[in-house]
Design an enzyme around this catalytic site. Structure first.
Site, mmCIF file in Angstrom:
data_model
loop_
_atom_site.group_PDB
_atom_site.id
_atom_site.type_symbol
_atom_site.label_atom_id
_atom_site.label_comp_id
_atom_site.label_asym_id
_atom_site.label_seq_id
_atom_site.Cartn_x
_atom_site.Cartn_y
_atom_site.Cartn_z
ATOM 1 N N ASN A 93 -53.375 18.716 45.522
ATOM 2 C CA ASN A 93 -53.376 17.287 45.222
ATOM 3 C C ASN A 93 -53.824 16.553 46.487
ATOM 4 O O ASN A 93 -53.073 16.484 47.462
ATOM 5 C CB ASN A 93 -51.941 16.882 44.825
ATOM 6 C CG ASN A 93 -51.846 15.448 44.383
ATOM 7 O OD1 ASN A 93 -52.813 14.679 44.499
ATOM 8 N ND2 ASN A 93 -50.682 15.063 43.886
ATOM 9 N N ARG A 150 -55.541 18.094 41.033
ATOM 10 C CA ARG A 150 -55.208 16.840 40.363
ATOM 11 C C ARG A 150 -56.367 15.871 40.575
ATOM 12 O O ARG A 150 -56.787 15.633 41.713
ATOM 13 C CB ARG A 150 -53.942 16.266 40.993
ATOM 14 C CG ARG A 150 -53.541 15.006 40.321
ATOM 15 C CD ARG A 150 -52.320 14.412 40.925
ATOM 16 N NE ARG A 150 -51.892 13.329 40.081
ATOM 17 C CZ ARG A 150 -50.820 12.610 40.301
ATOM 18 N NH1 ARG A 150 -50.043 12.882 41.315
ATOM 19 N NH2 ARG A 150 -50.501 11.641 39.492
ATOM 20 N N ARG A 164 -47.168 -2.617 43.355
ATOM 21 C CA ARG A 164 -48.169 -3.176 42.441
ATOM 22 C C ARG A 164 -47.551 -4.242 41.551
ATOM 23 O O ARG A 164 -46.411 -4.091 41.102
ATOM 24 C CB ARG A 164 -48.780 -2.077 41.561
ATOM 25 C CG ARG A 164 -49.550 -1.035 42.315
ATOM 26 C CD ARG A 164 -50.305 -0.130 41.330
ATOM 27 N NE ARG A 164 -50.790 1.069 41.991
ATOM 28 C CZ ARG A 164 -50.429 2.307 41.652
ATOM 29 N NH1 ARG A 164 -49.602 2.511 40.642
ATOM 30 N NH2 ARG A 164 -50.910 3.337 42.300
#
Ligand code: ADP
Length: 403
Positions: free
Chosen positions: A9, A90, A238
């Site tokens: 990843n 990923r 976020r």
């Protein structure tokens, strides 16, 4: 000898990996190489009860992949490179092309490169990681596992935005959804637990990134993230769902560029925007000290979760087999789980089982279980997610099917 598979990843400056023995899914070693591209790159590898650490300047992901292989060999974790039968990567965005994991060939790699516009923060590091692993293990099959793939089953009614249709046909502006590997893993765990394929679920993956998915008859029907992971729930940094006009308003009022505004919405909003802290444990500590902003941040955060659960309850016509809580915050924090359940208790007819809830998560006896009472209309489960095991399962499956 048992086959070994690597899960990789790559972030923009990091390479995380896990080495598995398959098909047993036993983890042999896990490692994290950080600060790639900087002077003070370093790594940590966990193997049996040992911690292997090292540091030297790593210019790029290729150098990081070489260090990983070297450490695996010099510590006798593997004896030869060809013991690694496959590598699963990923990858953030598979666009509309990939609805499943896939063996990486030249075309697939080119597609991932071409989709960098859809994942500008993630794809460059992931592409470097794929190329680095191809260079280090040229004879080993590499598989791409896309974070968007599970959501490709969404119907048009879920993925088309009410904007000029040409934005979709010409520019591919649509909802893609993310955390697909996690939502797929939880779906497959729930299919086993409930012993049926066509499960209807509301899966709440709430960690620093957060998304809720509505699974209808075993497939993703709708999800809270959109074209990018910015949409939907309030997250650590976020904003989640906001009025898009805010962007122009702030450009005009605060003389900010589009890049600056997007950076603020991705990196300095959410919990952090409201109370200055993005790690949930820090937010809870502020609340304990009576910090009003942190209390407000938590209320807004929980509200956004509840509103999405409500939406998906209606999408499923109320026929929900289970609500599932997963990822860092919902796997571990008993208080927030209790608050969410109490808030939806009366409309949905579900009741917290305090004893069971208080016994699941970090520092408690159990990692998973049902946290509602037997007379609840819908059971709420806590299930730890495991994106890596999902990646290695897909990698193993594809490699063994193609041989
Ligand atoms: P990501 O994979 O998106 O980085 P995680 O799923 O690892 O996120 O979740 C990270 C979040 O989980 C952080 O906000 C962290 O504070 C929270 N978290 C982790 N452990 C605990 C815990 N024991 N109690 C409360 N929150 C926790």
């Amino acid at each position: 000898m048992k086959d070994k598979y690597l899960v990789v990843n790559c972030g923009s400056s990091s390479l995380k990996f896990s080495l598995y023995e398959m098909p047993s899914e036993a983890i042999i070693a896990k490692g994290y190489i950080e600060k790639i591209g900087l002077d003070d790159s370093f790594w940590t590898i966990s193997y049996r009860d040992e911690k292997i650490t090292g540091a030297k300047k790593l210019d790029n992901h290729k150098a990081a992949a070489e260090v990983m292989i070297q450490e695996l060999i010099s510590n006798n974790i593997i004896r030869k490179m060809n013991e690694i039968k496959g590598v699963g990567h990923r990858v953030l965005h598979g666009g509309e092309i990939y609805s499943d994991s896939v063996l990486i060939d030249d075309k697939v790699l080119q597609d991932i490169i071409d989709m960098t516009n859809l994942g500008p923060l993630h794809h460059p590091g992931e592409i470097d990681g794929i190329k680095a692993m191809q260079a280090s293990l040229p004879n080993t099959s590499q598989i791409a596992v896309f974070d968007t793939a599970f959501h490709q089953t969404m119907p048009e009614v879920s993925y088309i935005y009410a904007v000029p249709y040409e934005w979709y046909t010409k520019y591919k502006v649509r909802k893609y959804g993310f955390h697909g590997t996690s939502h797929k893993y939880i779906t497959s765990e729930m299919q086993k637990k409930l012993q049926k394929e066509d499960v209807n679920l509301i899966i709440c993956h709430v960690g620093s990134g957060a998304s809720i998915t509505c699974v209808k008859e075993g497939k993703s029907y709708d999800t809270s993230m959109g074209l990018t992971p910015l949409d939907g729930l309030v997250m650590g940094t976020r904003s989640g769902r906001i009025d898009p006009s805010i962007i122009k308003f702030m450009a005009d009022e605060a003389h900010m560029s589009l890049d600056e505004i997007m950076n603020e919405l991705n990196k300095n909003s959410g919990l952090k925007g409201i109370c200055g802290k993005n790690d949930f444990r820090d937010v809870m500590a502020l609340i304990k000290d009576g910090n009003k902003q942190a209390t407000l941040a938590l209320q807004i955060f929980i509200d956004s979760i509840i509103k999405h659960i409500g939406e998906y309850y209606f999408d499923l016509d109320g026929r929900v087999d289970a609500i599932v809580f997963t990822a860092g915050i919902l796997e571990n924090n008993t208080a927030i789980r209790e608050t969410i359940i109490n808030r939806i208790s009366s409309p949905l007819g579900i009741y917290i089982n305090k004893l069971s809830n208080d016994n699941i998560g970090y520092g408690h006896d159990l990692k998973e279980g049902i946290i509602t009472t037997d007379n609840s209309k819908i059971p709420v489960y806590v299930i730890p997610t495991d994106e890596e095991v999902m990646i290695v399962r897909d990698t193993y499956k594809i490699i063994n099917e193609t041989e």
